[in-house]
Design a protein around this motif. Structure first.
Motif, PDB file in Angstrom:
ATOM      1  N   ILE A   1       2.303  14.362   0.776  1.00 46.98           N
ATOM      2  CA  ILE A   1       2.121  13.073   1.339  1.00 46.98           C
ATOM      3  C   ILE A   1       0.901  12.817   1.913  1.00 46.98           C
ATOM      4  N   PRO A   2       0.301  12.179   2.130  1.00 51.58           N
ATOM      5  CA  PRO A   2      -0.981  11.521   3.308  1.00 51.58           C
ATOM      6  C   PRO A   2      -0.116  11.114   4.372  1.00 51.58           C
ATOM      7  N   ALA A   3      -0.842  11.363   5.324  1.00 51.69           N
ATOM      8  CA  ALA A   3      -0.291  10.882   6.802  1.00 51.69           C
ATOM      9  C   ALA A   3      -0.699   9.350   6.522  1.00 51.69           C
ATOM     10  N   ASN A   4      -0.171   8.360   7.475  1.00 58.00           N
ATOM     11  CA  ASN A   4      -0.814   7.089   7.813  1.00 58.00           C
ATOM     12  C   ASN A   4      -0.615   6.122   6.528  1.00 58.00           C
ATOM     13  N   ARG A   5      -0.209   6.713   5.783  1.00 60.35           N
ATOM     14  CA  ARG A   5       0.254   5.572   4.878  1.00 60.35           C
ATOM     15  C   ARG A   5       1.787   6.106   4.867  1.00 60.35           C
ATOM     16  N   PRO A   6       2.477   3.777   4.082  1.00 58.64           N
ATOM     17  CA  PRO A   6       4.015   3.905   4.052  1.00 58.64           C
ATOM     18  C   PRO A   6       3.910   4.912   2.429  1.00 58.64           C
ATOM     19  N   ILE A   7       5.251   5.734   2.543  1.00 52.63           N
ATOM     20  CA  ILE A   7       5.682   6.124   1.685  1.00 52.63           C
ATOM     21  C   ILE A   7       7.172   5.718   1.035  1.00 52.63           C
ATOM     22  N   ARG A   8       7.349   5.748  -0.033  1.00 52.85           N
ATOM     23  CA  ARG A   8       8.817   4.836  -0.588  1.00 52.85           C
ATOM     24  C   ARG A   8       8.756   5.905  -1.506  1.00 52.85           C
TER      25      ARG A   8
ATOM     26  N   GLY B   1       1.406  -1.644   0.320  1.00 54.11           N
ATOM     27  CA  GLY B   1      -0.656  -0.064   0.345  1.00 54.11           C
ATOM     28  C   GLY B   1       0.717   1.038   0.215  1.00 54.11           C
ATOM     29  N   ALA B   2       1.719   0.288  -0.104  1.00 60.42           N
ATOM     30  CA  ALA B   2       3.063   2.078  -0.211  1.00 60.42           C
ATOM     31  C   ALA B   2       3.219   3.315  -1.364  1.00 60.42           C
ATOM     32  N   LEU B   3       2.743   4.255  -1.198  1.00 65.11           N
ATOM     33  CA  LEU B   3       2.919   5.931  -2.311  1.00 65.11           C
ATOM     34  C   LEU B   3       3.667   5.568  -3.138  1.00 65.11           C
ATOM     35  N   GLU B   4       4.738   5.363  -4.109  1.00 62.83           N
ATOM     36  CA  GLU B   4       6.124   5.600  -4.267  1.00 62.83           C
ATOM     37  C   GLU B   4       6.192   6.664  -4.949  1.00 62.83           C
ATOM     38  N   ILE B   5       7.060   7.731  -4.527  1.00 66.59           N
ATOM     39  CA  ILE B   5       6.564   8.556  -5.022  1.00 66.59           C
ATOM     40  C   ILE B   5       8.931   8.682  -5.736  1.00 66.59           C
TER      41      ILE B   5
END
Lengths: 309, 824
Positions: free
Chosen positions: A125-132, A96-100
């Motif tokens: 970026i959204p809070a409480n979501r994995p960011i990569r 579920g990560a948001l890959e930027i």
């Protein structure tokens, strides 16, 4: 921009480790300082006085103690250290990560989202979501550092480095390039906006949309639009549907950003004029050529840019 | 006990007297060389200090315009480069090391006095080259660490980085020669009875430091050579688009850079280990552990370099390994701090300025070590590195640890060097101003780092909240500036005062205090026999200074000099001064200058003069050996002849030199983006030339055997044959290189080609130097000057020649033969 107020899981792990090590350091410091004070001021004499009793030049017990003691402390520090190292560098993106994609240039930041949205110098970026974040360099080595969201990661030409975290508290967190990258290294700043999921979705949609329509009544901005379309600015800057340059930041939603020149100036009309007129005064070595327009033309251009919400 | 001897004539000239300016320019006396290092270091210290003050002025307020960004970047670059290469190392090694090693081990000079002087003049040339950018091209401005690929010509055009590369190459050469010299001296020239476990701690530390120098500097040399090739000849060692990586620079730089900080710290540890016992009137606590911990620190220092690269993305395994090794190195360091405190404990303390600085060092260095433990933990380091926190850390260890020690050492050893005392009252002012200024400047940097302020930034935003602490730091820096002014004034006052210092003002424990202040040129009228640790203390008080009861003769004056002083010193024959160290260094400078300003004639002239001067020095050394009573047969305390130890030390550093080149080749050979690869190699042909080179080693063995049995004819045949075979090998390489060129593979074609040519090319240069060396010996042989008694000269070239052959075997295997193995 402090490291002491963690706002992500990664920053929190690091901060906990830091507090642990600080505690051990404090204990060691207390021991050393006490021993020092006792040695210098209590258990010694001054030349000319009667000599004190102890004349030992070795003591096996003591030497073992001050070798083993620190060793044990260091073992205790290394265990959570290694655990945190592995935890903070997952080999693959979490589910579920948001890959930027982050591309660092001399001296600005480019951000690209999986859905095609593009922006510069202000990352949402959204809070409480994995960011990569996958970090790439357009020229030389830079370093991506937002202290409240975690440690830094270098951006190295020829390789893709990753930074993975979950931001837990909405807010605005400043960041800065942390690897010396030439004349304007000090001016390569950026901002990270941690939004609630709804706010983020709204922002993302707005970024994907084309440039804001200029109200018919705003003649100044309309003139500015014509100026832009016929200017050298189009060589480097993209405004969706108008120009295709990608050497500099994407300007489609320029007015939605709170700062310009990579976090150095607040986004106000005066500052925009100052930046366009003489970029090197704000940012020595900036690749953007000076565009000294006469007053009315500059006003028009600025009005246009500030209309690009 | 012998009867009291007749005293020596009233006035023995000290080493400082006589000779005029020419005497100083041609000196090879280690004490004069030391004083020259001192003067230059004090000059560069003021310059580096000025750069620091300018930095602090610029950072007084946000968006300040005291310095432009360009000037600021040059200043922080030069501040670091100057302090490391032109101040701290010259003071620790060039000044204190040079002055004290022979005096502490009971020798009359270092092993290679001409090389010693050459080290100094090379260091001078380096200092000039590093600053010539001020006159033309701009001062270096990419940081003292010069990260690629910012330093590529594309991103930093102009001469600034060129000056930096050449200046550091020259400086590195100077330092490596010093390391070689010191290691050989300590191994081979200790007075009779001075076993390793009886050496002063400063000598232990310099022995470890010299080994570190020999195995660390070559990595920097190779990194700089790659950068030089990129900037001057169009290669791409650090250019990602060619398949290379700028991280290679970081690995090479930090493989040098971390041992480098221990090269700075270990001599300081050694000095503290002498100063604290002196002013506690007690032997050093735990001498054996202190010696072992120095060795352990040196050994471990070679395994921690990655902790400078935690942010580069090496992966969790590498990060963890480097974190653990970096923590390990804290253990022997902690042992030292505790042992120093235990030395003070129970002592009879004399609170002099030197002791104040030593005690201050203990606390400041502890703070630096504690922040170091934080840095060792990779996740924490990811917040702290490249911020003001790490700036605080390394200033606490380098200034609080090393500079405080240097100040203590000044106050302690100044009487021995100059025959004057530094003022105690001024000294106390110097000390307290330093403590206040230092902590005010650098402690807040920990906080600024934690608050997110990055380093190497010429300004900062007003809204970051960093302004107030920056102002505190600037004030602290000015207080430090005043402290240094007091220090320079103290020096000036002491040199212009009439008061003379006694030979042994502190009731010292080591041999330098047995000589006059300042000592005569020959150091010792008679080389003493050593009977224990703290040799001078033993000679004075007659009982073991190293364990059990020490003479708490609370402040009593030392007893009479030990009996047995000879009546005259006429039998002592010191080597004559030489112009070659100065001339060869200037010639090296010419090579560097010519390369930068594109005057090829200067390069050639410089190279020719360098070679001729070195040959000249070699003949001077040999002639001196003939004149004085046969030092070639003088007993070496290491059991091996001095010159052999020198060549082995050099070979040790060459191992790292070639290992760096070979590793780069292995990493890069299959990363070329396009162009030819290993298939282009002609293995059959190269096998033939390899065979010839190996046969040349056989001829070398035969040449030595012929020399040893006095066979003049065969000596010349085999020497000439070895050189001839070397030339044939080189001829084969020339053929190979030109055929590659015609097949479309030049130096800059791709990564494979550049790594190949640089590796094999430098090996070829080594062969060529060997051929030159052999030719010189052949000429000497034909002139009848290479008889049986000089067999060692042939043995030495043999050592070098065989080493170069062994390296070729490795290169041939890894570069050529491996291509024949599928999948290699």
């Amino acid at each position: 921009m402090t490291t002491l107020a963690p706002k992500s899981d990664l920053a929190q792990w690091i901060n906990s480790l830091f507090i642990e090590v600080t505690a051990w350091d404090a204990i060691i410091l207390a021991i050393v300082v006490s021993a020092f004070i006792l040695a210098v001021f209590v258990f010694s004499s001054r030349v000319g006085e009667a000599a004190p009793a102890s004349a030992a030049t070795s003591d096996l017990g003591l030497e073992i103690a001050w070798t083993l003691g620190p060793t044990l402390v260091l073992v205790m520090i290394s265990v959570p250290t290694i655990r945190t190292i592995f935890r903070s560098q997952p080999a693959v993106a979490p589910a579920g990560a948001l890959e930027i994609k982050v591309v660092a240039h001399q001296w600005w930041w480019e951000f690209g989202y999986p859905d095609g949205a593009k922006t510069s110098n202000e990352l949402h970026i959204p809070a409480n979501r994995p960011i990569r974040l996958s970090l790439e360099s357009g020229d030389i080595i830079h370093s991506f550092w937002v202290p409240q969201l975690g440690g830094k990661r270098d951006v190295v030409p020829g390789q893709i480095n990753e930074l993975t975290f979950i931001a837990t508290v909405p807010g605005m967190y400043p960041g800065q390039c942390a690897e010396f990258c030439g004349l304007s290294h000090a001016n390569m700043r950026f901002r990270v906006f941690v939004d609630s999921p709804d706010e983020f979705a709204k922002w993302d949609r707005a970024q994907l949309a084309g440039p804001a329509a200029i109200p018919a009544t705003d003649l100044l901005a309309s003139n500015g639009a014509k100026l832009f379309a016929n200017s050298p600015c189009t060589t480097c800057h993209m405004i969706q549907g108008i120009s295709k340059g990608y050497i500099g930041p994407d300007l489609t939603h320029f007015a939605s950003r709170t700062t310009l020149a990579a976090g150095v100036l607040k986004n106000t009309p005066e500052n925009v004029a100052k930046w366009i007129g003489k970029p090197q005064e704000t940012k020595p070595g900036a690749n953007m050529p000076a565009l000294l327009l006469p007053g009315p033309k500059m006003d028009a251009l600025v009005a246009y840019l500030e209309s690009l919400k | 006990m012998a009867a009291q001897p007749k005293p020596l004539p009233a006035h023995q000239p000290s080493y400082l007297e006589g000779g005029g300016i020419l005497g100083w320019l041609t000196t090879i006396d280690h004490k004069r060389v030391a004083v020259m290092y001192l003067v230059s270091a004090l000059f560069f210290m003021a310059l580096g200090g000025f750069e620091a003050m300018a930095i602090r002025v610029q950072l007084w307020s946000p968006d300040n315009h005291a310095l432009s960004a360009a000037t600021y970047n040059a200043f922080f670059t030069m501040h670091g480069t100057t302090m490391v290469f032109l101040v701290v190392m010259p003071l620790l090694l060039g000044f204190f090391g040079n002055f004290l090693i022979p005096l502490q081990i009971g020798a009359r000079d270092v092993a290679f006095p001409r090389l010693n002087a050459m080290s100094f003049w090379l260091a001078m040339v380096a200092g000039v080259l590093l600053h010539l950018g001020w006159v033309r091209g701009g001062l270096p401005d990419a940081g003292w660490f010069g990260y690629a690929n910012l330093t590529e010509r594309y991103f930093t055009p102009g001469l600034a980085i060129d000056w930096w590369v050449i200046g550091l190459l020259v400086s590195g050469t100077s330092t490596v020669l010093t390391g070689l010299n010191f290691l050989t001296t300590i191994i081979a020239m200790r007075a009779p009875g001075m076993t390793y476990m009886r050496m002063p701690m400063f000598i232990w530390s310099l022995m470890a430091t010299s080994i570190l120098i020999l195995i660390a500097f070559p990595a920097l040399t190779i990194g700089l050579i790659f950068l030089l090739f990129d900037r001057f000849f169009g290669t791409h060692f650090y250019v990602a688009s060619a398949g290379a990586t700028p991280i290679l620079w970081q690995h090479l730089f930090w493989l040098f850079g971390h041992p480098e900080v221990y090269i700075m710290a270990l001599p300081a540890f050694g000095m503290i280990s002498e100063i604290i016992p002196a002013f506690s009137r007690k032997p050093l606590f735990g001498y054996p552990m202190m010696a072992y911990s120095i060795c352990l620190i040196a050994f471990l220092s070679y395994g921690v370099w990655g902790h400078h690269m935690f942010a580069t993305g090496m992966g969790p395994v590498a990060d963890s390994a480097f974190a653990v090794t970096s923590m390990l190195i804290a253990i022997p360091t902690g042992v030292k701090i505790f042992s120093w405190i235990a030395t003070v404990w129970g002592g009879s303390l004399r609170m002099t300025t030197a002791f104040y600085f030593a005690l201050g060092m203990l606390l400041e260095f502890t703070l630096g070590g504690l922040s170091g433990i934080m840095h060792a933990s990779a996740p924490i380091d990811l917040q702290q590195t490249d911020s003001y926190f790490v700036v605080a850390h390394f200033h606490y260890v380098l200034f609080g640890g090393v500079i405080f020690t240097i100040m203590a050492a000044f106050y302690y050893w100044w009487p021995k060097v100059t025959g004057r005392m530094l003022g105690e009252r001024l000294g106390k002012w110097h000390f307290w101003l330093t403590v206040v200024g230092f902590n005010l400047t650098f402690f807040p940097m920990h906080i600024l780092g934690m608050w997110g302020m990055p380093r190497r930034t010429y300004t900062y935003g007003a809204d970051m909240g960093w302004t107030h602490l920056n102002q505190v730091e600037t004030i602290g820096a000015f207080i430090l500036g005043v402290a240094f002014l007091v220090f320079y004034f103290n020096i000036f006052k002491s040199l212009t005062s009439a008061e003379r210092a006694p030979a042994d003002p502190w009731d010292g424990r080591s041999l330098e205090w047995s000589t006059a202040s300042p000592p005569p040129a020959y150091n010792f009228a008679a080389i003493p026999q050593i009977r224990g640790r703290d040799a001078w203390w033993m000679l004075k008080y007659g009982h073991a200074g190293s364990r059990g009861v020490a003479a708490y003769a609370s402040g009593a004056a030392p007893s009479q000099p030990p009996p047995g002083e000879p009546l005259s010193v006429e039998h002592i024959h010191m080597p004559a001064p030489s112009i070659f160290p100065l001339v060869s260094s200037l010639a090296v400078g010419m090579i560097g200058l010519g390369l930068i300003i594109d005057w090829y004639r200067i390069i050639l002239i410089g190279a020719a003069v360098t070679v001729l001067s070195i040959v000249g020095m070699g003949f001077e050394y040999a002639d001196y050996g003939e004149e004085s009573h046969d030092p070639e047969h003088a007993p070496s305390s290491g059991g091996v002849d001095v010159r052999k130890i020198g060549v082995w030390s050099f070979i040790g550093s060459e191992c790292v030199f070639f290992a760096s080149l070979i590793s780069t080749f292995i990493v890069y050979k299959s990363r070329s983006v396009s162009g030819p690869g290993p298939q282009i190699l002609n293995i059959p042909l190269t096998s033939v030339s390899t065979f010839i080179l190996l046969m040349s080693s056989l001829l070398m063995v035969l040449a030595l055997a012929a020399t040893q049995r006095g066979d003049k004819l065969w000596q010349r045949i085999w020497l000439g044959g070895t050189a001839a075979f070397g030339l044939i090998f080189l001829g084969g390489q020339v053929y190979e290189f030109t055929s590659f060129y015609h097949e479309g593979m030049g130096l800059t074609t791709n990564l494979f080609s550049q790594s190949f040519f640089v590796l094999v090319g430098f090996h070829g240069v080594h062969v060529a130097i060997g051929v030159l060396w052999l030719s010189v010996l052949l000429v000497a042989a034909m002139a009848g000057k290479l008889g049986k008694s000089r067999a060692l000269s042939v043995e030495l070239v043999g050592l070098y020649w065989h080493f170069v052959d062994v390296v070729w075997i490795i290169i041939f295997t890894l570069v050529y033969l491996m291509q024949a193995v599928p999948g290699a």
